[in-house]
Design a protein around this motif. Structure first.
Motif, PDB file in Angstrom:
ATOM      1  N   GLU A   1     110.794  63.119  -1.766  1.00 26.69           N
ATOM      2  CA  GLU A   1     110.202  63.686  -2.992  1.00 26.69           C
ATOM      3  C   GLU A   1     108.807  63.142  -3.221  1.00 26.69           C
ATOM      4  O   GLU A   1     107.892  63.878  -3.613  1.00 26.69           O
ATOM      5  N   ARG A   2     108.624  61.862  -2.986  1.00 29.37           N
ATOM      6  CA  ARG A   2     107.316  61.233  -3.171  1.00 29.37           C
ATOM      7  C   ARG A   2     106.303  61.845  -2.206  1.00 29.37           C
ATOM      8  O   ARG A   2     105.183  62.167  -2.590  1.00 29.37           O
ATOM      9  N   ARG A   3     106.712  62.045  -0.945  1.00 29.34           N
ATOM     10  CA  ARG A   3     105.830  62.638   0.060  1.00 29.34           C
ATOM     11  C   ARG A   3     105.466  64.065  -0.313  1.00 29.34           C
ATOM     12  O   ARG A   3     104.309  64.479  -0.209  1.00 29.34           O
ATOM     13  N   ARG A   4     106.460  64.836  -0.789  1.00 32.18           N
ATOM     14  CA  ARG A   4     106.209  66.227  -1.175  1.00 32.18           C
ATOM     15  C   ARG A   4     105.236  66.287  -2.355  1.00 32.18           C
ATOM     16  O   ARG A   4     104.333  67.125  -2.390  1.00 32.18           O
ATOM     17  N   ARG A   5     105.411  65.370  -3.326  1.00 33.14           N
ATOM     18  CA  ARG A   5     104.514  65.336  -4.490  1.00 33.14           C
ATOM     19  C   ARG A   5     103.090  64.997  -4.058  1.00 33.14           C
ATOM     20  O   ARG A   5     102.113  65.598  -4.523  1.00 33.14           O
ATOM     21  N   LYS A   6     102.948  64.039  -3.129  1.00 32.81           N
ATOM     22  CA  LYS A   6     101.617  63.679  -2.638  1.00 32.81           C
ATOM     23  C   LYS A   6     100.962  64.835  -1.893  1.00 32.81           C
ATOM     24  O   LYS A   6      99.768  65.099  -2.049  1.00 32.81           O
ATOM     25  N   GLU A   7     101.741  65.544  -1.085  1.00 32.79           N
ATOM     26  CA  GLU A   7     101.202  66.688  -0.341  1.00 32.79           C
ATOM     27  C   GLU A   7     100.749  67.793  -1.287  1.00 32.79           C
ATOM     28  O   GLU A   7      99.711  68.423  -1.066  1.00 32.79           O
ATOM     29  N   GLU A   8     101.521  68.022  -2.342  1.00 33.02           N
ATOM     30  CA  GLU A   8     101.143  69.035  -3.338  1.00 33.02           C
ATOM     31  C   GLU A   8      99.833  68.648  -4.019  1.00 33.02           C
ATOM     32  O   GLU A   8      98.943  69.469  -4.230  1.00 33.02           O
ATOM     33  N   LYS A   9      99.716  67.361  -4.351  1.00 29.19           N
ATOM     34  CA  LYS A   9      98.501  66.873  -4.996  1.00 29.19           C
ATOM     35  C   LYS A   9      97.294  67.020  -4.071  1.00 29.19           C
ATOM     36  O   LYS A   9      96.216  67.452  -4.486  1.00 29.19           O
ATOM     37  N   LYS A  10      97.487  66.700  -2.777  1.00 31.07           N
ATOM     38  CA  LYS A  10      96.413  66.843  -1.797  1.00 31.07           C
ATOM     39  C   LYS A  10      95.996  68.301  -1.651  1.00 31.07           C
ATOM     40  O   LYS A  10      94.803  68.615  -1.558  1.00 31.07           O
ATOM     41  N   ARG A  11      96.977  69.192  -1.631  1.00 32.39           N
ATOM     42  CA  ARG A  11      96.687  70.613  -1.453  1.00 32.39           C
ATOM     43  C   ARG A  11      95.863  71.146  -2.628  1.00 32.39           C
ATOM     44  O   ARG A  11      94.869  71.858  -2.438  1.00 32.39           O
TER      45      ARG A  11
END
Length: 115
Positions: free
Chosen positions: A48-58
């Motif tokens: 979940e943390r990785r997915r949230r970071k990827e969304e923020k980066k996108r």
């Protein structure tokens, strides 16, 4: 001196004035249950943390892409204006003075006709 003593007597009376304060009370029903918000922040899994970071980066990447596009448009337009200005200045230096006087008179006459 008498006037000064009168002013001093008035100042403390102005400070001693009291104002009315409104206090509102309400009666709670017998079945009143206070709202207690549950803590929603539970331990995140690494996925979940990785997915949230990827969304923020996108989102950040899209925002910067939009800014780059707008800055590029502004720079292209500015460059075109600069080149057009330099060309007009260069053409005025390149033409003989007799031609410039003729063109200036013609432009002046055309402006008077429009007005």
């Amino acid at each position: 001196m008498g006037a000064q003593e009168e002013e001093e007597d008035e100042a403390p009376s102005a400070m001693k004035r009291r104002t009315q304060k409104d206090v509102h009370f309400s009666v709670l029903p017998d079945k009143y249950e206070p709202l207690i918000e549950e803590e929603e922040e539970e331990e995140e899994t690494p996925q979940e943390r990785r997915r949230r970071k990827e969304e923020k980066k996108r989102k950040k990447k899209e925002k910067y892409k939009k800014y780059r596009k707008n800055v590029g448009k502004a720079l292209r337009f500015t460059w075109r204006c600069l080149v057009a200005g330099l060309q007009s200045v260069a053409s005025s230096y390149a033409t003989p003075l007799s031609t410039v006087a003729t063109l200036a008179t013609e432009a002046h006459r055309a402006a008077d006709r429009k007005a």
